[in-house]
Each structure stands twice: as structure tokens, then as C-alpha cells.
Design a protein around this motif. Structure first.
Motif, PDB file in Angstrom:
ATOM      1  N   ALA A   1       0.836  -1.207   0.000  1.00  0.00           N
ATOM      2  CA  ALA A   1       0.000   0.000   0.000  1.00  0.00           C
ATOM      3  C   ALA A   1       0.869   1.255   0.000  1.00  0.00           C
ATOM      4  CB  ALA A   1      -0.944  -0.012   1.200  1.00  0.00           C
ATOM      5  N   ALA A   2       1.891   1.281   0.850  1.00  0.00           N
ATOM      6  CA  ALA A   2       2.791   2.439   0.891  1.00  0.00           C
ATOM      7  C   ALA A   2       3.515   2.598  -0.442  1.00  0.00           C
ATOM      8  CB  ALA A   2       3.794   2.294   2.033  1.00  0.00           C
ATOM      9  N   LEU A   3       4.000   1.490  -0.973  1.00  0.00           N
ATOM     10  CA  LEU A   3       4.689   1.552  -2.264  1.00  0.00           C
ATOM     11  C   LEU A   3       3.736   2.037  -3.357  1.00  0.00           C
ATOM     12  CD1 LEU A   3       7.184   1.069  -4.034  1.00  0.00           C
ATOM     13  CD2 LEU A   3       6.402  -1.307  -4.294  1.00  0.00           C
ATOM     14  N   GLY A   4       2.502   1.559  -3.337  1.00  0.00           N
ATOM     15  CA  GLY A   4       1.518   1.979  -4.331  1.00  0.00           C
ATOM     16  C   GLY A   4       1.261   3.480  -4.280  1.00  0.00           C
ATOM     17  N   LEU A   5       1.106   4.027  -3.078  1.00  0.00           N
ATOM     18  CA  LEU A   5       0.907   5.478  -2.948  1.00  0.00           C
ATOM     19  C   LEU A   5       2.146   6.249  -3.393  1.00  0.00           C
ATOM     20  CD1 LEU A   5      -1.124   5.950   0.356  1.00  0.00           C
ATOM     21  CD2 LEU A   5      -1.802   6.601  -1.944  1.00  0.00           C
ATOM     22  N   PHE A   6       3.314   5.744  -3.054  1.00  0.00           N
ATOM     23  CA  PHE A   6       4.571   6.386  -3.453  1.00  0.00           C
ATOM     24  C   PHE A   6       4.674   6.423  -4.986  1.00  0.00           C
ATOM     25  CE2 PHE A   6       9.283   6.002  -4.168  1.00  0.00           C
ATOM     26  CZ  PHE A   6       9.641   7.243  -3.634  1.00  0.00           C
ATOM     27  N   LEU A   7       4.398   5.287  -5.622  1.00  0.00           N
ATOM     28  CA  LEU A   7       4.459   5.222  -7.082  1.00  0.00           C
ATOM     29  C   LEU A   7       3.374   6.089  -7.724  1.00  0.00           C
ATOM     30  CD1 LEU A   7       5.236   1.423  -7.592  1.00  0.00           C
ATOM     31  CD2 LEU A   7       6.822   3.352  -7.773  1.00  0.00           C
ATOM     32  N   ALA A   8       2.184   6.131  -7.114  1.00  0.00           N
ATOM     33  CA  ALA A   8       1.106   6.978  -7.634  1.00  0.00           C
ATOM     34  C   ALA A   8       1.528   8.447  -7.585  1.00  0.00           C
ATOM     35  CB  ALA A   8      -0.177   6.759  -6.835  1.00  0.00           C
ATOM     36  N   CYS A   9       2.141   8.860  -6.491  1.00  0.00           N
ATOM     37  CA  CYS A   9       2.611  10.247  -6.389  1.00  0.00           C
ATOM     38  C   CYS A   9       3.689  10.527  -7.437  1.00  0.00           C
ATOM     39  CB  CYS A   9       3.149  10.532  -4.985  1.00  0.00           C
ATOM     40  SG  CYS A   9       1.858  10.659  -3.731  1.00  0.00           S
ATOM     41  N   GLY A  10       4.575   9.577  -7.655  1.00  0.00           N
ATOM     42  CA  GLY A  10       5.602   9.739  -8.687  1.00  0.00           C
ATOM     43  C   GLY A  10       4.998   9.849 -10.075  1.00  0.00           C
ATOM     44  N   LEU A  11       4.000   9.022 -10.350  1.00  0.00           N
ATOM     45  CA  LEU A  11       3.324   9.070 -11.648  1.00  0.00           C
ATOM     46  C   LEU A  11       2.577  10.394 -11.816  1.00  0.00           C
ATOM     47  CD1 LEU A  11       2.513   7.672 -14.287  1.00  0.00           C
ATOM     48  CD2 LEU A  11       0.599   6.654 -13.044  1.00  0.00           C
ATOM     49  N   LEU A  12       1.902  10.845 -10.773  1.00  0.00           N
ATOM     50  CA  LEU A  12       1.177  12.117 -10.843  1.00  0.00           C
ATOM     51  C   LEU A  12       2.135  13.292 -11.049  1.00  0.00           C
ATOM     52  CD1 LEU A  12      -1.571  11.570  -8.127  1.00  0.00           C
ATOM     53  CD2 LEU A  12      -1.901  11.746 -10.609  1.00  0.00           C
ATOM     54  N   ASP A  13       3.357  13.169 -10.533  1.00  0.00           N
ATOM     55  CA  ASP A  13       4.367  14.206 -10.753  1.00  0.00           C
ATOM     56  C   ASP A  13       4.680  14.325 -12.245  1.00  0.00           C
ATOM     57  OD1 ASP A  13       6.363  16.124 -10.315  1.00  0.00           O
ATOM     58  OD2 ASP A  13       7.882  14.604  -9.931  1.00  0.00           O
ATOM     59  N   ILE A  14       4.777  13.205 -12.904  1.00  0.00           N
ATOM     60  CA  ILE A  14       5.030  13.212 -14.352  1.00  0.00           C
ATOM     61  C   ILE A  14       3.812  13.758 -15.099  1.00  0.00           C
ATOM     62  CG2 ILE A  14       5.424  11.729 -16.363  1.00  0.00           C
ATOM     63  CD1 ILE A  14       7.006   9.861 -14.396  1.00  0.00           C
ATOM     64  N   VAL A  15       2.626  13.300 -14.690  1.00  0.00           N
ATOM     65  CA  VAL A  15       1.393  13.696 -15.366  1.00  0.00           C
ATOM     66  C   VAL A  15       1.146  15.196 -15.240  1.00  0.00           C
ATOM     67  CG1 VAL A  15      -1.135  13.476 -15.264  1.00  0.00           C
ATOM     68  CG2 VAL A  15       0.305  11.432 -15.223  1.00  0.00           C
ATOM     69  N   ASP A  16       1.330  15.764 -14.032  1.00  0.00           N
ATOM     70  CA  ASP A  16       1.019  17.189 -13.877  1.00  0.00           C
ATOM     71  C   ASP A  16       1.909  18.060 -14.761  1.00  0.00           C
ATOM     72  OD1 ASP A  16       3.406  17.377 -12.351  1.00  0.00           O
ATOM     73  OD2 ASP A  16       2.361  17.691 -10.466  1.00  0.00           O
ATOM     74  N   GLY A  17       3.174  17.713 -14.881  1.00  0.00           N
ATOM     75  CA  GLY A  17       4.069  18.483 -15.745  1.00  0.00           C
ATOM     76  C   GLY A  17       3.704  18.363 -17.218  1.00  0.00           C
ATOM     77  N   LYS A  18       3.407  17.133 -17.643  1.00  0.00           N
ATOM     78  CA  LYS A  18       3.024  16.930 -19.051  1.00  0.00           C
ATOM     79  C   LYS A  18       1.712  17.648 -19.366  1.00  0.00           C
ATOM     80  CE  LYS A  18       5.508  12.688 -20.088  1.00  0.00           C
ATOM     81  NZ  LYS A  18       6.481  13.279 -20.976  1.00  0.00           N
ATOM     82  N   LEU A  19       0.754  17.580 -18.433  1.00  0.00           N
ATOM     83  CA  LEU A  19      -0.512  18.283 -18.624  1.00  0.00           C
ATOM     84  C   LEU A  19      -0.301  19.796 -18.727  1.00  0.00           C
ATOM     85  CD1 LEU A  19      -3.171  16.610 -16.276  1.00  0.00           C
ATOM     86  CD2 LEU A  19      -3.357  16.986 -18.728  1.00  0.00           C
ATOM     87  N   ALA A  20       0.517  20.329 -17.830  1.00  0.00           N
ATOM     88  CA  ALA A  20       0.758  21.774 -17.831  1.00  0.00           C
ATOM     89  C   ALA A  20       1.343  22.224 -19.167  1.00  0.00           C
ATOM     90  CB  ALA A  20       1.683  22.155 -16.679  1.00  0.00           C
ATOM     91  N   ARG A  21       2.312  21.478 -19.675  1.00  0.00           N
ATOM     92  CA  ARG A  21       2.917  21.846 -20.958  1.00  0.00           C
ATOM     93  C   ARG A  21       1.938  21.646 -22.112  1.00  0.00           C
ATOM     94  NH1 ARG A  21       7.024  19.840 -17.942  1.00  0.00           N
ATOM     95  NH2 ARG A  21       6.813  17.710 -18.667  1.00  0.00           N
ATOM     96  N   HIS A  22       1.215  20.538 -22.100  1.00  0.00           N
ATOM     97  CA  HIS A  22       0.279  20.228 -23.189  1.00  0.00           C
ATOM     98  C   HIS A  22      -0.883  21.233 -23.240  1.00  0.00           C
ATOM     99  CE1 HIS A  22      -1.928  17.815 -26.081  1.00  0.00           C
ATOM    100  NE2 HIS A  22      -2.991  17.887 -25.295  1.00  0.00           N
TER     101      HIS A  22
END
Length: 179
Positions: free
Chosen positions: A29-50
Motif C-alpha cells: 500500500a505504501a509503495l503503491g501510494l509512493f508510485l502513484a505520487c511519482g506518476l502524478l508528478d510526471i502527469v502534472d508536468g506533461k498536462l501543464a505543458r500540453h
């Protein structure tokens, strides 16, 4: 702005992630949340640029989210007793670096005034992988050894990049002779 909402959601996940890791220790569960936060970090930047939503506020929220996730992961692993003392000290270097770089950025008039190191992405990847391995349930004997080794490598690169930022800050803040 959609991208800022993603970043704020990522920030909101940090507290439950920390609590889960600190109270229950490493696990899926902790790893899943950690990875989700990492993925969202990538997504927010790509969304902002797009979407053309890049802004100073978005950049600040993104950096804050990165720093809070690092702090939550390191503190949670230390509280859970998942890191050895030397690895805890190395992981704290990652947290201290965040504070130093933000201080330099503020002193220079904004974080965009510091030129990023060529090692920055490598350091981030090593830290993310090392912290992730330390919070995953043990599924092979050398997992903790590899996780700690990656944290040591990230801390070493952190010190190298920090030295570069210190040099930049000293040069930029040094008094200039009157003309």
C-alpha cells in the motif's frame, strides 16, 4: 488549471502515504501510494505543458510536492525502522538538499535562477528507486542492500549537485566592485 489540481491532489496523498508508511512500515500500500505520487508528478508536468498551463504557481506547487514526497518517504522509513542508521543519514542528505536549494533559489530571486546540474535526473531516479525498494515488501534477499546502495548513490550525487548550487549562489551573491 487542471495541472495544478493534479499537483494539489498529489500533495494531498502525501500525508496518508506518510502515515501508512510510518505506522504500518513498508508494504504494497505504501509503495503503491509512493508510485502513484511519482506518476502524478510526471502527469502534472506533461498536462501543464500540453494545455499551456505552465506558471510560477504550478512550478512552486510541483517543487513543493516533490519535496514533501521525499520528506514523507524518508521520515516514514526512518520512523518505521526500515533504514539502517547510515542509510538514514544518507536519506536525510536528500531532504537537507531540498531545503538548501530552495533557500538559494529564494536568495537569488527564484528557483529558476539556479542552473540545474546534469546529474539532477540521475540523482532523482536513484533516490526514487532506492526509497521505493526500501518501502516494498521484501521479496528477495538483497533488496534492502540494493535499496540502501541506491540511496547512498543518490546522496553522493546530491552532495555533488549541492556543491554546484553553492558555487552558483556564492558567485551570484558576491559583492560586485563599484564601477
Amino acid at each position: 488549471m487542471i495541472s495544478n489540481n493534479v499537483t494539489i491532489f498529489r500533495l494531498a496523498l502525501t500525508l496518508p502515504f506518510f502515515a501508512l508508511l510510518a505506522i504500518n512500515g513498508p508494504g504494497w500500500a505504501a509503495l503503491g501510494l509512493f508510485l502513484a505520487c511519482g506518476l502524478l508528478d510526471i502527469v502534472d508536468g506533461k498536462l501543464a505543458r500540453h494545455l499551456g498551463e505552465t506558471s510560477r504557481l504550478g512550478a512552486m506547487l510541483d517543487l513543493w510536492g516533490d519535496r514533501m514526497l521525499t520528506l514523507a518517504a524518508v521520515a516514514g522509513l526512518i520512523i518505521a525502522g526500515a533504514l539502517s542508521l547510515p542509510a538514514s543519514m544518507a536519506a536525510l542528505v536528500l531532504v537537507a538538499r531540498c531545503q538548501a536549494v530552495s533557500t538559494f533559489g529564494e536568495a537569488l530571486g527564484g528557483p529558476d535562477r539556479l542552473t540545474p546540474s546534469t546529474f539532477e535526473h540521475t540523482k532523482i531516479a536513484l533516490a526514487f528507486a532506492g526509497l521505493g525498494l526500501m518501502m516494498a515488501p521484501g521479496f528477495w534477499d538483497q533488496q534492502a542492500m540494493l535499496g540502501e546502495a541506491l540511496i547512498y548513490a543518490a546522496a553522493a550525487l546530491t552532495l555533488v549537485t549541492l556543491a554546484g548550487y553553492i558555487i552558483q549562489a556564492v558567485r551570484a551573491l558576491a559583492p560586485r566592485p563599484a564601477s
